[in-house]
Design an enzyme around this catalytic site. Sequence first.
Site, PDB file in Angstrom:
ATOM      1  CG  HIS A  33       5.649  89.441  55.467  1.00 46.77           C
ATOM      2  ND1 HIS A  33       6.922  89.171  55.036  1.00 46.77           N
ATOM      3  CD2 HIS A  33       4.978  88.258  55.432  1.00 46.77           C
ATOM      4  CE1 HIS A  33       7.033  87.884  54.736  1.00 46.77           C
ATOM      5  NE2 HIS A  33       5.871  87.305  54.986  1.00 46.77           N
TER       6      HIS A  33
ATOM      7  CB  CYS B 162      37.088  89.698  76.331  1.00 47.40           C
ATOM      8  SG  CYS B 162      38.026  91.123  75.759  1.00 47.40           S
TER       9      CYS B 162
END
Length: 661
Positions: A581, A432
């Site tokens: 995997h 920000c």
Amino acid sequence: MDILGYLQKIGRALMVPVATLPAAAIMMGIGYWIDPDGWGSSSALAAFLIKAGAAIIDNMSILFAVGVAYGMSKDKDGAAALSGLVGYYVLTTLLSPGAVAQIQGIALELVPKAFGKINNQFVGILTGVIAAELYNRFSQVELHKALSFFSGRRLVPIVTSFAMILVAFVLMALWPVIYNSLVAFGLSIKDMGPTGAGIYAFFNRLLIPVGLHHALNSVFWFDVAGINDIPNFLGGAKSLAEGKAVLGVTGIYQAGFFPIMMFGLPGAALAIYHTAKAEHKSRVASIMIAAGFASFFTGVTEPLEFSFMFAAPQLYVLHALLTGISVYLAATMQWIAGFGFSAGLVDMVLSSRNPLAKDWYMLLVQGALFFAIYYFSFRAAIGAFKLKTVGREDDEVAEAFTPVASTNVSELAATYLKVIGGSTNVVNVDACISRLRLTLNDTSLVSAALAKAAGASGVVTLNKQNVQVVVGPRAELIAAALRDLLARNPAHSVEAAAPAVPTRELAPGQTLLVAPVSGDVVALSDVPDQAFASHAVGEGVAIRPTGNLVVAPCDGLLANVFNTNHAFAVVTDSGAEIIVHIGVETVKLRGQGFKRLAQPGARVKAGDPVLEIDLAYLSAHAVSIVSPVVLSNPEQFGALANIATGSVVAGKTPLYCFSAR
């Protein structure tokens, strides 16, 4: 991600549309300077500038829908912003009074008043949040080949359109209740007049440490609860003519901040300097002068506030209380000025000719008073309570915090990457106005001492995954450089800097695998998936990941990357088929939480990046994140040897080896 982390995510996304306000403030401010009496009617140039600024103010709800959708999307893609716009138009059209009357089969005059106010910032924020979540969920979905054109990002606006139909039906029942509740809340504060303004300002400061003040600001500054203070003030003559603004009232949620940001906090900075130890005064002076100037000139206060926020929380509560008193006093006296960015000198000058500015110069007198109040109260409190403000730390702490920061943004990004634990600890980087807003795998890896040494004003740890580093007005530039650094070199991290693990001598025909992901080794039999645990898929081990980067475990051909990116296969020159995997039953996530870094058919070397995973998302949504790494054709090779145990580092630690029969 918990509720606090999610609210922080919304808060930082709100800064995207809010960042357009300075443009409106500058154009309208200059327009009123040129023609203060005619408000644009006596000067074509003034009218041109005022109308240009009003184009932004009048469409803030659309900007919120687009900006929040973009800001909350996982990869800041334009498709998310487009989806926010599409969703906003669908929802507001379906909930317009005429559409509601037609759908419900009632007379137009019987439609609740709330539906006439559906085009507001609250609905824009709601639409943006929904569009962003749909983008994050569906942007990687692959449809059947016949519909493949609409796969991925193209699918999101379509899904958003249909989703908004469902949302519209829900809001037909709920919107009058929500709207009336928001209006009641806003009016309860508004009816308190200056007292309500002071209460708001007090909590505005208290929420800054966790970055949630933006959510509170949206209630009082924008048209969420019927107040809309900033747009109505910037609207000037138009707002007065339309009855949206009242001279002496519109702007009360802004005016009292000027004495604090321009004078009060610089007074606090002077007190901190005067109470510092003699040997540290030169260091403290450089810090306080820079922070005080930023507060006075631009209204960016966080670098100064964070210098004492945690070191001396008593001072911060005092600061919040004084802010509330200042806003109350300015509102009571009807000394009014407004801003489009923050309450610094630039905005004061630009707003001074606005038709709604009233006795604005008295805020300078009030500011001089608050400079003295801050200086003497802070100095007295520091001495009385022996507070460890900047320059009063223990000597060894002060030495550790001596700034060594570079002024080069790229170098700062590399430094802050080390501060937050390296790239494998990073889930998301955002910013920000003055702080890096980070989502990490483990916030305990963040070094506050290194952050201070790098020039940060402070570190706010919200929970185990969310942290904010206050770096000043260059926050967005540093965040962009940090994202670029991560994109160009995902392995630039603690892992990349780690000393290489000595490789073992390999016999002829022997193949060595390195860990494809950082984490802890788990026996294959302990994988919560019967196919892997029974060794039906192959032989190997599993890893419980702690990092986000997944690399090739060996040299070879990247033979396959599954459509959902949850797994891939590498075939070595000797014919070994290695399957990596990630997680258990992660195929059901349809690609969410995975990013492909290499394409099937490519030749890879051990350690080359293949996937980037969102570990926080997978931890929350997968059955398990335990990730098998198996040799799928073990019948062609000998038994596995030198199997690793304990912790492993991606691309560095040998995992296991095997030989051809």
